[in-house]
Write a protein that holds these residues in place. Structure first.
Motif, PDB file in Angstrom:
ATOM      1  N   LEU A  47       1.211  -0.906  -0.168  1.00 19.94           N
ATOM      2  CA  LEU A  47       0.052  -0.031   0.123  1.00 19.94           C
ATOM      3  C   LEU A  47       0.773   1.108  -0.047  1.00 19.94           C
ATOM      4  N   MET A  48       2.221   1.216   0.784  1.00 24.67           N
ATOM      5  CA  MET A  48       2.452   2.225   1.190  1.00 24.67           C
ATOM      6  C   MET A  48       3.076   2.637  -0.553  1.00 24.67           C
ATOM      7  N   ASP A  49       3.518   1.755  -1.117  1.00 18.80           N
ATOM      8  CA  ASP A  49       4.954   2.045  -2.804  1.00 18.80           C
ATOM      9  C   ASP A  49       3.355   1.949  -3.802  1.00 18.80           C
ATOM     10  N   LYS A  50       2.330   1.920  -3.584  1.00 22.15           N
ATOM     11  CA  LYS A  50       1.067   1.984  -4.106  1.00 22.15           C
ATOM     12  C   LYS A  50       0.972   0.944  -5.067  1.00 22.15           C
ATOM     13  N   ILE A  51       0.927  -0.388  -4.675  1.00 20.87           N
ATOM     14  CA  ILE A  51       1.073  -1.198  -6.070  1.00 20.87           C
ATOM     15  C   ILE A  51      -0.089  -1.767  -5.847  1.00 20.87           C
ATOM     16  N   ASN A  52      -0.696  -2.235  -7.168  1.00 21.45           N
ATOM     17  CA  ASN A  52      -1.623  -2.489  -7.842  1.00 21.45           C
ATOM     18  C   ASN A  52      -1.983  -4.464  -6.510  1.00 21.45           C
ATOM     19  N   MET A  53      -3.274  -4.471  -6.325  1.00 22.87           N
ATOM     20  CA  MET A  53      -3.918  -5.340  -5.860  1.00 22.87           C
ATOM     21  C   MET A  53      -3.443  -6.930  -6.440  1.00 22.87           C
ATOM     22  N   ASP A  54      -3.468  -6.961  -7.753  1.00 23.17           N
ATOM     23  CA  ASP A  54      -3.920  -7.975  -8.927  1.00 23.17           C
ATOM     24  C   ASP A  54      -2.290  -8.185  -9.764  1.00 23.17           C
ATOM     25  N   ASP A  55      -1.303  -7.038  -8.574  1.00 24.17           N
ATOM     26  CA  ASP A  55      -0.053  -7.740  -9.393  1.00 24.17           C
ATOM     27  C   ASP A  55       1.002  -8.575  -9.359  1.00 24.17           C
ATOM     28  N   THR A  56       0.248  -9.908  -8.835  1.00 27.45           N
ATOM     29  CA  THR A  56       1.236 -10.736  -8.403  1.00 27.45           C
ATOM     30  C   THR A  56       2.564 -10.486  -8.443  1.00 27.45           C
ATOM     31  N   GLY A  57       3.450 -10.187  -9.535  1.00 24.78           N
ATOM     32  CA  GLY A  57       4.396 -10.262  -9.411  1.00 24.78           C
ATOM     33  C   GLY A  57       5.177  -9.232  -9.033  1.00 24.78           C
ATOM     34  N   ALA A  58       4.448  -8.090  -8.348  1.00 22.68           N
ATOM     35  CA  ALA A  58       5.204  -6.995  -8.100  1.00 22.68           C
ATOM     36  C   ALA A  58       5.141  -6.937  -6.323  1.00 22.68           C
ATOM     37  N   LEU A  59       4.239  -8.081  -5.883  1.00 22.28           N
ATOM     38  CA  LEU A  59       3.648  -8.102  -4.370  1.00 22.28           C
ATOM     39  C   LEU A  59       4.601  -9.503  -4.254  1.00 22.28           C
ATOM     40  N   THR A  60       4.632 -10.340  -4.764  1.00 21.49           N
ATOM     41  CA  THR A  60       5.783 -11.684  -4.711  1.00 21.49           C
ATOM     42  C   THR A  60       7.460 -11.286  -4.256  1.00 21.49           C
ATOM     43  N   GLN A  61       7.594  -9.789  -5.709  1.00 22.79           N
ATOM     44  CA  GLN A  61       8.985  -9.500  -4.930  1.00 22.79           C
ATOM     45  C   GLN A  61       9.225  -8.783  -3.928  1.00 22.79           C
ATOM     46  N   ILE A  62       7.650  -7.807  -3.404  1.00 25.20           N
ATOM     47  CA  ILE A  62       7.763  -6.586  -2.295  1.00 25.20           C
ATOM     48  C   ILE A  62       7.998  -8.049  -0.661  1.00 25.20           C
TER      49      ILE A  62
END
Length: 223
Positions: A47-62
């Motif tokens: 949320l702080m990084d404003k990542i889209n909650m459907d972006d599985t790749g970005a969320l996994t990277q976090i």
């Protein structure tokens, strides 16, 4: 050397898992591990990084790169730190609650955090609580419990908890959030929320935290 003992406590949102697990760990002298807080920390960072909650790749990277630490303070409370900053209260905000089930259903995120959770359990006797501890994270746990309560009871507890830490929320919104989280957690493809076949199910409706812990202690000490 005394062998390590693992106690798994699972259950839906608002069932009183965290309170019961903390109290049980304290009474036994074990380490308490709140796996839900780990998923909340990843969600908070997203949320702080404003990542889209459907972006599985970005969320996994976090999940793979987050500098996450769980530390016990002088009062015996577990504090959650991201890059050295205490975010224990921030990860309990309604926005995190509304999104954590979306993050926790992602296989990449779960794989990373499951590995971390197993590493924590390997360090010594633990009481670990979450959604899939007995079924996925620690399937060989010495004792497994599944705590539950009515939706109304769980919403009431969560509502009071949020009020106590300063968040202004409506009860109707909390109960709808609980129902939605139950649906997402129970129907996700990977490690859905469900009791392990050998878990003891404890209905916490109408019970105080002390009564719940007494029940768990009696089972743990009973062999």
């Amino acid at each position: 050397m005394t062998p390590s003992v693992c106690i798994a406590i699972d259950g839906p949102a608002g069932a009183g898992k965290s309170t019961a697990a903390k109290m049980l760990a304290s009474k036994l002298g074990y380490v308490y591990v709140d796996t839900g807080a780990m998923y909340r920390a990843v969600t908070y960072q997203a949320l702080m990084d404003k990542i889209n909650m459907d972006d599985t790749g970005a969320l996994t990277q976090i999940a793979e790169t987050i500098d996450l630490a769980l530390k016990v303070d002088a009062g015996g409370r577990t504090r959650i730190l991201i890059a050295g900053t205490d975010v224990t209260q921030q990860i309990r905000c309604p926005e995190v609650s509304n999104n954590v089930s979306l993050v926790s259903r992602i296989p990449g995120v779960r794989n990373v955090l499951t590995r971390l959770q197993r590493e924590l359990a390997a360090q010594g006797s633990v009481v670990m609580e979450g959604r899939d501890i007995g079924t996925k994270v620690l399937p060989a746990a010495d004792k497994k419990f599944f705590l539950t309560a009515s939706v109304e009871e769980r919403a009431r507890r969560r509502f009071l908890e949020l009020q106590q830490i300063g968040y202004q929320v409506k009860y109707d919104e909390v109960i709808q959030d609980i129902i939605l989280r139950d649906e997402i957690d129970s129907n996700r493809a990977l490690a859905p929320l469900k009791p392990a076949p050998d878990a003891v199910i404890v209905d916490c409706s109408g019970l105080t935290a002390e009564q719940v812990v007494d029940t768990l202690l009696s089972i743990v000490s009973g062999g």
